[in-house]
Design an enzyme around this catalytic site. Structure first.
Site, PDB file in Angstrom:
ATOM      1  N   GLU A 186     -51.156  16.519 -16.849  1.00 35.02           N
ATOM      2  CA  GLU A 186     -50.122  16.677 -17.889  1.00 35.02           C
ATOM      3  C   GLU A 186     -49.042  15.594 -17.721  1.00 35.02           C
ATOM      4  O   GLU A 186     -48.473  15.124 -18.702  1.00 35.02           O
ATOM      5  CB  GLU A 186     -49.484  18.071 -17.817  1.00 35.02           C
ATOM      6  CG  GLU A 186     -50.457  19.232 -17.975  1.00 35.02           C
ATOM      7  CD  GLU A 186     -50.929  19.477 -19.417  1.00 35.02           C
ATOM      8  OE1 GLU A 186     -50.459  18.786 -20.350  1.00 35.02           O
ATOM      9  OE2 GLU A 186     -51.783  20.369 -19.599  1.00 35.02           O
ATOM     10  N   HIS A 249     -55.960  17.980 -25.510  1.00 33.89           N
ATOM     11  CA  HIS A 249     -56.202  19.422 -25.451  1.00 33.89           C
ATOM     12  C   HIS A 249     -57.334  19.873 -26.381  1.00 33.89           C
ATOM     13  O   HIS A 249     -57.884  20.951 -26.188  1.00 33.89           O
ATOM     14  CB  HIS A 249     -54.922  20.195 -25.777  1.00 33.89           C
ATOM     15  CG  HIS A 249     -53.928  20.182 -24.642  1.00 33.89           C
ATOM     16  ND1 HIS A 249     -53.427  19.016 -24.113  1.00 33.89           N
ATOM     17  CD2 HIS A 249     -53.360  21.186 -23.925  1.00 33.89           C
ATOM     18  CE1 HIS A 249     -52.588  19.305 -23.127  1.00 33.89           C
ATOM     19  NE2 HIS A 249     -52.523  20.611 -22.993  1.00 33.89           N
TER      20      HIS A 249
END
Ligand SMILES: NC(=O)c1ccc[n+]([C@@H]2O[C@H](COP(=O)([O-])OP(=O)(O)OC[C@H]3O[C@@H](n4cnc5c(N)ncnc54)[C@H](O)[C@@H]3O)[C@@H](O)[C@H]2O)c1
Length: 367
Positions: A186, A249
């Protein structure tokens, strides 16, 4: 050692403290919030064993009365049932409207305790004390709180900003390396979507990050939170811009679904998903192969997967089930340069097929 950032959301603004070895002083940071004397600490068994006593003592030292609850460790406990148990404990334990709920743990505890704080007595103050890298750079900031439903992850939730975030990077010393790597995915994402300099800083400092150099970690958490805060400030409830945080994602989620959430940590799936998204951008002529290679390079150095161990058709088949799909098909976040992405609602099956097949040819099949 530490820094302070601010998330500017008018009346819902709040500070983020990023520190090292300051957990024993947590109570002091809470004093300016004008809270009731009783606070409710919510954690899981693993984090509780490591930091529960220290946090309880820190709060008592600052004059708070502490109600304390551990939940079993695991995503399956991010549920309405756990929320129900916490409501009961809070009611029986005298938690009132100005009492803070303190989420001590990773994203599971942060999301669950956040959801409970948002709904208990129509909302009580929430303090996030994130103890995983993912929670420090992502889930504790921005106000998304939720529990899972048997039919889907994070399906029951709302936006509820914390009153304060207290990220102590020294807590990462006890975190398994695999969790550090998953959080790093991330972090690397932030560089790609918003900040080329940060991406380069990560390339240069990867070894130090993996060795948990505290100064470098403070910098990493600070720059990550600053990027996320900047996005949330412009689009708190994900009408448009906030969607760029979903870079990697879409395919990542497909990998999680195809493996029934049993194989990948979320960040690992996102890592492979980011490489796939870059390959799709390349296929559409939005970026050159150098970007995909550089991204795959840093992810591999970080020990993250970059390959998609499924046939393109298998991935394509589950894409309509993406939770962010609109009209039955997901919008993709695609990089156009390091530090810049676009949201593209027009990524056809053919483009995905050829991008994924090219990935397989270049990078092989296995993760
Ligand atoms: N709200 C948001 O914006 C947002 C964003 C991303 C992810 N999430 C959510 O976050 C969750 C995942 O969070 P996570 O990756 O932190 O997982 P997690 O909360 O399950 O933590 C991972 C593991 O690490 C342990 N742990 C935590 N801190 C530790 C420490 N300092 N030392 C040793 N062990 C420690 C936990 O007990 C757990 O076993 C998912 O539910 C996801 O949906 C939310």
């Amino acid at each position: 050692m530490g820094v302070e950032l601010k998330v500017n959301l008018g009346q819902r603004s709040y500070p983020i403290f990023i520190v090292s070895s300051q957990l024993p002083h947590l109570g002091r940071y809470l004093i300016p919030l004008s809270l009731a004397s009783r606070v409710f600490v919510i954690t899981d068994e693993v984090v509780g064993r490591l930091y529960g006593e220290q946090v309880t003592r820190a709060l008592r030292d600052a004059g708070f009365e502490v109600l304390y609850q551990e939940l079993p460790d695991g995503e399956e406990y991010k549920s309405l049932e756990s929320a129900g148990q916490l409501y009961t404990r809070a009611l029986e334990g005298g938690v009132e409207r100005r009492s803070a709920m303190i989420a001590l743990g990773g994203g599971v505890i942060g999301d669950l305790a956040g959801f409970v704080a948002a709904t208990y007595m129509r909302g009580v103050p929430l303090v996030q004390v994130p103890t995983t890298l993912l929670a420090q750079v992502d889930s504790s900031v921005g106000g998304k709180v939720a529990v899972n439903h048997p039919l889907g992850k994070n399906m029951i939730g709302c936006f509820y900003q914390p009153r304060l975030v207290f990220a102590d990077v020294a807590t990462l010393k006890t975190l398994p390396l695999r969790e550090i790597r998953a959080g790093l995915a991330e972090v690397i994402k932030y560089g790609v979507i918003r900040d080329k300099d940060f991406f380069e800083f990560l390339e240069e400092n990867l070894e130090k990050i993996l060795r948990l150099d505290q100064d470098v970690l403070i910098e990493v958490v600070k720059r990550s939170c600053a990027i996320k805060a900047g996005i949330v400030e412009k689009d708190e409830t994900e009408q448009e811009l906030r969607a760029i945080l979903n870079f990697g994602h879409t395919i990542g989620h497909a990998l999680e679904v195809l493996t029934k959430y049993r194989v990948y940590r979320h960040g690992e799936a996102v890592a492979a998903g980011m490489v796939a998204a870059a390959a799709i951008a390349e296929e559409k002529g939005l970026c050159g192969p150098d970007l995909t290679m550089r991204l795959a390079g840093i992810l591999e150095h970080a020990g993250l997967p970059v390959r998609i161990p499924f046939k393109a058709e298998e991935i394509i088949e589950v894409l309509p089930r993406d939770k962010k799909a609109q009209g039955g098909w997901p919008r993709f976040v695609l990089p156009v340069a390091l530090g810049r992405v676009v949201i593209d609602a027009d990524v056809g099956r053919d483009v995905i097929r050829s991008a994924l097949e090219r990935c397989r040819a270049e990078r092989g099949e296995l993760s």
